[in-house]
Design a protein around this motif. Structure first.
Motif, PDB file in Angstrom:
ATOM      1  N   LEU A 239       0.827  -1.211   0.000  1.00 30.62           N
ATOM      2  CA  LEU A 239       0.000   0.000   0.000  1.00 30.62           C
ATOM      3  C   LEU A 239       0.860   1.258   0.000  1.00 30.62           C
ATOM      4  N   ILE A 240       1.912   1.254   0.783  1.00 30.69           N
ATOM      5  CA  ILE A 240       2.811   2.415   0.808  1.00 30.69           C
ATOM      6  C   ILE A 240       3.471   2.603  -0.548  1.00 30.69           C
ATOM      7  N   ALA A 241       3.934   1.505  -1.156  1.00 29.47           N
ATOM      8  CA  ALA A 241       4.571   1.589  -2.481  1.00 29.47           C
ATOM      9  C   ALA A 241       3.612   2.144  -3.532  1.00 29.47           C
ATOM     10  N   ALA A 242       2.310   1.900  -3.332  1.00 28.28           N
ATOM     11  CA  ALA A 242       1.295   2.393  -4.266  1.00 28.28           C
ATOM     12  C   ALA A 242       0.835   3.814  -3.931  1.00 28.28           C
ATOM     13  N   GLY A 243       1.422   4.422  -2.898  1.00 29.55           N
ATOM     14  CA  GLY A 243       1.101   5.802  -2.568  1.00 29.55           C
ATOM     15  C   GLY A 243       0.044   5.997  -1.498  1.00 29.55           C
ATOM     16  N   HIS A 244      -0.414   4.920  -0.899  1.00 26.56           N
ATOM     17  CA  HIS A 244      -1.413   5.039   0.178  1.00 26.56           C
ATOM     18  C   HIS A 244      -0.691   5.224   1.510  1.00 26.56           C
ATOM     19  N   ARG A 245      -1.103   6.212   2.264  1.00 30.92           N
ATOM     20  CA  ARG A 245      -0.464   6.483   3.555  1.00 30.92           C
ATOM     21  C   ARG A 245      -1.356   6.149   4.743  1.00 30.92           C
ATOM     22  N   SER A 246      -2.639   6.039   4.519  1.00 24.09           N
ATOM     23  CA  SER A 246      -3.550   5.656   5.597  1.00 24.09           C
ATOM     24  C   SER A 246      -4.631   4.749   5.027  1.00 24.09           C
ATOM     25  N   TRP A 247      -5.116   3.837   5.869  1.00 28.70           N
ATOM     26  CA  TRP A 247      -6.161   2.908   5.436  1.00 28.70           C
ATOM     27  C   TRP A 247      -7.058   2.483   6.590  1.00 28.70           C
ATOM     28  N   ARG A 248      -7.037   3.244   7.643  1.00 32.93           N
ATOM     29  CA  ARG A 248      -7.968   3.038   8.749  1.00 32.93           C
ATOM     30  C   ARG A 248      -8.255   4.402   9.339  1.00 32.93           C
ATOM     31  N   HIS A 249      -9.440   4.562   9.900  1.00 30.75           N
ATOM     32  CA  HIS A 249      -9.802   5.799  10.598  1.00 30.75           C
ATOM     33  C   HIS A 249     -10.240   5.455  12.008  1.00 30.75           C
ATOM     34  N   THR A 250      -9.841   6.285  12.960  1.00 28.45           N
ATOM     35  CA  THR A 250     -10.224   6.014  14.342  1.00 28.45           C
ATOM     36  C   THR A 250     -11.730   6.112  14.486  1.00 28.45           C
ATOM     37  N   ARG A 251     -12.268   5.343  15.381  1.00 26.30           N
ATOM     38  CA  ARG A 251     -13.714   5.270  15.573  1.00 26.30           C
ATOM     39  C   ARG A 251     -14.281   6.592  16.112  1.00 26.30           C
ATOM     40  N   ALA A 252     -13.629   7.175  17.110  1.00 27.69           N
ATOM     41  CA  ALA A 252     -14.183   8.357  17.778  1.00 27.69           C
ATOM     42  C   ALA A 252     -14.070   9.627  16.939  1.00 27.69           C
ATOM     43  N   GLU A 253     -12.909   9.867  16.369  1.00 26.98           N
ATOM     44  CA  GLU A 253     -12.697  11.154  15.685  1.00 26.98           C
ATOM     45  C   GLU A 253     -12.422  11.049  14.194  1.00 26.98           C
ATOM     46  N   GLY A 254     -12.370   9.839  13.670  1.00 30.85           N
ATOM     47  CA  GLY A 254     -12.166   9.663  12.237  1.00 30.85           C
ATOM     48  C   GLY A 254     -10.781  10.055  11.746  1.00 30.85           C
ATOM     49  N   ARG A 255      -9.798   9.990  12.624  1.00 27.07           N
ATOM     50  CA  ARG A 255      -8.426  10.356  12.232  1.00 27.07           C
ATOM     51  C   ARG A 255      -7.781   9.235  11.419  1.00 27.07           C
ATOM     52  N   PRO A 256      -7.049   9.596  10.375  1.00 24.94           N
ATOM     53  CA  PRO A 256      -6.423   8.574   9.528  1.00 24.94           C
ATOM     54  C   PRO A 256      -5.271   7.866  10.227  1.00 24.94           C
ATOM     55  N   ARG A 257      -5.140   6.576   9.946  1.00 28.86           N
ATOM     56  CA  ARG A 257      -4.063   5.770  10.492  1.00 28.86           C
ATOM     57  C   ARG A 257      -3.502   4.883   9.389  1.00 28.86           C
ATOM     58  N   GLY A 258      -2.225   4.579   9.498  1.00 25.90           N
ATOM     59  CA  GLY A 258      -1.533   3.664   8.587  1.00 25.90           C
ATOM     60  C   GLY A 258      -0.471   2.953   9.384  1.00 25.90           C
ATOM     61  N   VAL A 259       0.729   2.844   8.819  1.00 21.24           N
ATOM     62  CA  VAL A 259       1.826   2.203   9.537  1.00 21.24           C
ATOM     63  C   VAL A 259       2.398   3.175  10.549  1.00 21.24           C
ATOM     64  N   PHE A 260       2.557   2.725  11.768  1.00 23.47           N
ATOM     65  CA  PHE A 260       3.216   3.525  12.798  1.00 23.47           C
ATOM     66  C   PHE A 260       4.475   2.798  13.257  1.00 23.47           C
ATOM     67  N   CYS A 261       4.300   1.622  13.843  1.00 21.85           N
ATOM     68  CA  CYS A 261       5.477   0.908  14.364  1.00 21.85           C
ATOM     69  C   CYS A 261       6.090  -0.019  13.319  1.00 21.85           C
ATOM     70  N   GLY A 262       5.278  -0.598  12.447  1.00 23.70           N
ATOM     71  CA  GLY A 262       5.777  -1.494  11.422  1.00 23.70           C
ATOM     72  C   GLY A 262       6.155  -2.883  11.901  1.00 23.70           C
ATOM     73  N   ILE A 263       5.908  -3.201  13.175  1.00 24.95           N
ATOM     74  CA  ILE A 263       6.262  -4.519  13.709  1.00 24.95           C
ATOM     75  C   ILE A 263       5.094  -5.201  14.419  1.00 24.95           C
ATOM     76  N   GLY A 264       3.882  -4.701  14.246  1.00 24.21           N
ATOM     77  CA  GLY A 264       2.708  -5.361  14.787  1.00 24.21           C
ATOM     78  C   GLY A 264       2.369  -5.076  16.223  1.00 24.21           C
ATOM     79  N   VAL A 265       2.973  -4.057  16.811  1.00 25.23           N
ATOM     80  CA  VAL A 265       2.733  -3.756  18.210  1.00 25.23           C
ATOM     81  C   VAL A 265       1.585  -2.766  18.398  1.00 25.23           C
ATOM     82  N   CYS A 266       1.456  -1.789  17.519  1.00 27.44           N
ATOM     83  CA  CYS A 266       0.558  -0.653  17.785  1.00 27.44           C
ATOM     84  C   CYS A 266      -0.875  -0.827  17.289  1.00 27.44           C
ATOM     85  N   PHE A 267      -1.148  -1.667  16.330  1.00 35.94           N
ATOM     86  CA  PHE A 267      -2.489  -1.884  15.776  1.00 35.94           C
ATOM     87  C   PHE A 267      -3.035  -0.685  14.991  1.00 35.94           C
TER      88      PHE A 267
END
Length: 93
Positions: free
Chosen positions: A27-55
């Protein structure tokens, strides 16, 4: 000989991937930086830790929510879609 690139879909659009890439890497290679939004405020999320810790990189893959995109190797024909919030615990994989 290296296996050829293949395609999967992300939110209904084809995305090119290399064999062995994680969903997040493709997804990052294709130019996507976020692919989830937080439930409460709709903030974009993508890769943060890259090792499966942060969700932060949760996606729905082939109809099942709560996959960590940084840990799942993408496969030809996978259907990946954005996820709203953290999904439902009763549907977790």
């Amino acid at each position: 000989m290296t296996p050829p690139p293949f395609a999967f879909t992300f939110d209904g659009r084809p995305v090119r991937a290399e064999p062995g890439q994680s969903v997040a890497a493709a997804l990052i290679a294709a130019g996507h930086r976020s692919w989830r939004h937080t439930r409460a405020e709709g903030r974009p999320r993508g890769v943060f830790c890259g090792i499966g810790v942060c969700f932060d990189c949760l996606v729905t893959i082939n109809g099942t929510p709560n996959h960590r995109a940084c840990l799942v190797e993408v496969r030809p024909g996978d259907v990946v879609s954005t996820q709203e919030g953290a999904g439902r615990d009763d549907l977790a994989c």
